[in-house]
Scaffold this motif. Structure first.
Motif, PDB file in Angstrom:
ATOM      1  N   PHE A 137      27.939  64.925  39.082  1.00 15.40           N
ATOM      2  CA  PHE A 137      27.868  65.497  40.429  1.00 15.40           C
ATOM      3  C   PHE A 137      27.402  66.945  40.384  1.00 15.40           C
ATOM      4  CE2 PHE A 137      30.362  68.106  43.460  1.00 15.40           C
ATOM      5  CZ  PHE A 137      29.689  67.776  44.635  1.00 15.40           C
ATOM      6  N   ARG A 150      27.376  57.073  38.669  1.00 14.50           N
ATOM      7  CA  ARG A 150      28.532  57.961  38.547  1.00 14.50           C
ATOM      8  C   ARG A 150      28.825  58.672  39.854  1.00 14.50           C
ATOM      9  NH1 ARG A 150      27.240  60.569  32.510  1.00 14.50           N
ATOM     10  NH2 ARG A 150      27.955  58.722  31.326  1.00 14.50           N
ATOM     11  N   LEU A 151      27.794  59.069  40.585  1.00 13.60           N
ATOM     12  CA  LEU A 151      28.015  59.686  41.888  1.00 13.60           C
ATOM     13  C   LEU A 151      28.695  58.711  42.847  1.00 13.60           C
ATOM     14  CD1 LEU A 151      24.737  61.732  42.513  1.00 13.60           C
ATOM     15  CD2 LEU A 151      27.051  62.626  42.212  1.00 13.60           C
ATOM     16  N   GLY A 175      31.808  67.722  49.758  1.00 13.96           N
ATOM     17  CA  GLY A 175      30.991  67.953  48.571  1.00 13.96           C
ATOM     18  C   GLY A 175      30.902  69.416  48.220  1.00 13.96           C
ATOM     19  N   PHE A 229      32.263  71.093  44.769  1.00 21.16           N
ATOM     20  CA  PHE A 229      31.346  71.809  43.893  1.00 21.16           C
ATOM     21  C   PHE A 229      31.847  73.221  43.609  1.00 21.16           C
ATOM     22  CE2 PHE A 229      27.728  74.688  43.335  1.00 21.16           C
ATOM     23  CZ  PHE A 229      27.147  74.133  42.201  1.00 21.16           C
ATOM     24  N   ASN A 248      31.873  61.786  35.580  1.00 17.70           N
ATOM     25  CA  ASN A 248      31.420  61.663  36.965  1.00 17.70           C
ATOM     26  C   ASN A 248      31.324  63.036  37.627  1.00 17.70           C
ATOM     27  OD1 ASN A 248      31.447  58.915  36.542  1.00 17.70           O
ATOM     28  ND2 ASN A 248      33.436  58.600  37.519  1.00 17.70           N
ATOM     29  N   LEU A 249      32.303  63.907  37.362  1.00 18.41           N
ATOM     30  CA  LEU A 249      32.254  65.259  37.919  1.00 18.41           C
ATOM     31  C   LEU A 249      31.068  66.035  37.351  1.00 18.41           C
ATOM     32  CD1 LEU A 249      36.039  66.215  37.846  1.00 18.41           C
ATOM     33  CD2 LEU A 249      34.636  65.849  39.885  1.00 18.41           C
ATOM     34  N   LEU A 256      24.810  68.889  50.855  1.00 16.24           N
ATOM     35  CA  LEU A 256      26.219  68.672  50.580  1.00 16.24           C
ATOM     36  C   LEU A 256      27.006  68.516  51.871  1.00 16.24           C
ATOM     37  CD1 LEU A 256      26.925  71.320  47.761  1.00 16.24           C
ATOM     38  CD2 LEU A 256      26.881  68.847  47.498  1.00 16.24           C
ATOM     39  N   LEU A 271      32.354  58.303  41.959  1.00 17.64           N
ATOM     40  CA  LEU A 271      33.156  59.465  42.346  1.00 17.64           C
ATOM     41  C   LEU A 271      33.420  59.451  43.852  1.00 17.64           C
ATOM     42  CD1 LEU A 271      34.466  62.124  41.474  1.00 17.64           C
ATOM     43  CD2 LEU A 271      32.249  63.247  41.826  1.00 17.64           C
ATOM     44  N   GLU A 272      32.425  59.141  44.656  1.00 19.81           N
ATOM     45  CA  GLU A 272      32.616  59.093  46.109  1.00 19.81           C
ATOM     46  C   GLU A 272      33.594  57.986  46.499  1.00 19.81           C
ATOM     47  OE1 GLU A 272      28.415  60.864  47.839  1.00 19.81           O
ATOM     48  OE2 GLU A 272      28.551  58.725  47.389  1.00 19.81           O
ATOM     49  N   LEU A 309      29.902  62.745  49.409  1.00 15.46           N
ATOM     50  CA  LEU A 309      29.765  64.104  48.893  1.00 15.46           C
ATOM     51  C   LEU A 309      28.381  64.687  49.140  1.00 15.46           C
ATOM     52  CD1 LEU A 309      31.542  63.579  45.437  1.00 15.46           C
ATOM     53  CD2 LEU A 309      32.525  64.575  47.514  1.00 15.46           C
ATOM     54  N   ILE A 310      27.369  63.825  49.114  1.00 13.99           N
ATOM     55  CA  ILE A 310      25.994  64.282  49.255  1.00 13.99           C
ATOM     56  C   ILE A 310      25.284  63.377  50.250  1.00 13.99           C
ATOM     57  CG2 ILE A 310      23.789  64.654  48.079  1.00 13.99           C
ATOM     58  CD1 ILE A 310      25.323  65.033  45.483  1.00 13.99           C
TER      59      ILE A 310
END
Length: 350
Positions: A12, A38-39, A64, A68, A8-9, A60, A42-43, A50-51
């Motif tokens: 991102f 996956r994004l 986020g 990053f 997931n990271l 971002l 993760l959020e 994050l985005i």
């Protein structure tokens, strides 16, 4: 918080670096739907957006940007580490720790070690010479080299690297004074030079092969040493018969200082075995060492298929004794009279 999923990271960071999900999917080969999922995962796990996505660009959030800036270098370092490990598997490099008996040190520490390091310039070699039993895994060795070792540890892999020839040798001066042994049992009347540090008067058992059978002979002497080169030198000086790796004495043989005896009863060859940790795939440096040793031990002078230089003459073949003259032949037992053979009764008259 449970550990974050690196996939997931990675998704991102790829989306941010590529400027969007579509370009990230094209570059990584991962479907757009998978990257988007996956994004979102993760959020959800971090509990923040994050985005901020628009139809034309992404922006971002503060969280986020912080994620990053911290994760991108870390993921790059992970990738570099993985690439370095992969390179180790493909190209021989790094430190190679080897456990070996002292006898192998006499074989390897000279020209073979120099040849190996010259061939593989990125490899460093550390050899520990000892007869003790080492724990290959616990003590961090890449490989343990042994003479004909059996595999008793299931965590290790055993590989036979080859064999070196073994011969019985003596100096011409010694043979002139003591006579040449024609059979292994003749060694019981000879001075034998023994490998080891124990009292030589205790003797050792030497094995010989002939006609598909193995013969064991108990030999004794007055000199013992745990150095084969020292025993070879002692034999060349006339101290007795030595049983050794033939290549260690090749110079003395070529100079005529030592000759082979009992060639009709060859000694069992000395087999070299490698024991190394069981793994899915040995490192490139270990594979290089094992292949190098297997190749070199199969060629002269290490394999020693034949000896160069003067040799002791073989035992003359047994000859059938010549018939004796008639006057020297033993006289056979005279036949008893017929009367005696018949129990004392006179033979009947005709």
């Amino acid at each position: 918080m449970p550990p974050l999923d690196l996939n997931n990271l990675r998704a991102f960071v790829d989306v941010v670096e590529r400027g969007g999900v579509r370009d990230a999917a094209r570059a990584s080969g991962v479907p757009k739907s998978t990257l988007s999922r996956r994004l979102a995962t993760l959020e959800t796990q971090l509990g923040t957006r994050l985005i901020n996505r628009t139809t034309r660009r992404l922006r971002l959030t503060e969280g986020g940007r912080l994620l990053f800036e911290r994760c991108a270098p870390a993921l790059a370092a992970v990738g570099e580490a993985a690439a370095a490990v992969d390179e180790l598997q493909r190209e021989p490099r790094g430190l190679l720790r080897v456990s070996a008996p002292p006898t192998f040190g006499q074989l390897f520490l000279g020209e073979l070690a120099a040849e190996f390091l010259e061939r593989y310039a990125d490899v460093r070699l550390a050899i520990d010479l000892s007869d003790r039993h080492v724990d290959v895994v616990a003590e961090g060795y890449d490989v343990a080299l042994r003479s004909g070792a059996a595999l008793a540890d299931s965590s290790l892999v055993r590989r036979d690297l080859g064999a070196t020839g073994v011969r019985c040798l003596a100096s011409p001066r010694y043979l002139e004074a003591r006579g040449e042994p024609r059979t292994p049992r003749d060694l019981e009347r000879h001075e034998c030079l023994l490998y080891g540090s124990a009292d030589p008067s205790g003797g050792q058992t030497w094995a010989f092969e002939a006609g598909g059978r193995v013969r064991h002979v108990r030999v004794r002497g007055r000199f013992a040493a745990n150095s084969l080169p020292a025993l070879v030198d002692a034999a060349a000086r006339g101290l007795g018969v030595v049983r050794t790796l033939a290549f260690l004495a090749r110079h003395e043989i070529a100079q005529g200082r030592l000759v082979a005896v009992l060639e009709a009863f060859p000694c069992a060859p000395n087999r070299l075995t490698a024991l190394y940790p069981a793994a899915k795939r040995p490192s490139a440096k270990l594979r290089a060492l094992l292949e190098f040793l297997a190749q070199r031990l199969s060629t002269p002078p290490w394999a020693a298929p034949a000896l160069d230089g003067p040799q002791a003459s073989p035992a003359p073949p047994a000859r059938r004794a010549a018939p004796l003259p008639a006057e020297q032949r033993p006289v056979g037992r005279a036949k008893a009279p017929r009367a005696a053979r018949a129990g004392g009764r006179p033979a009947p008259s005709r």
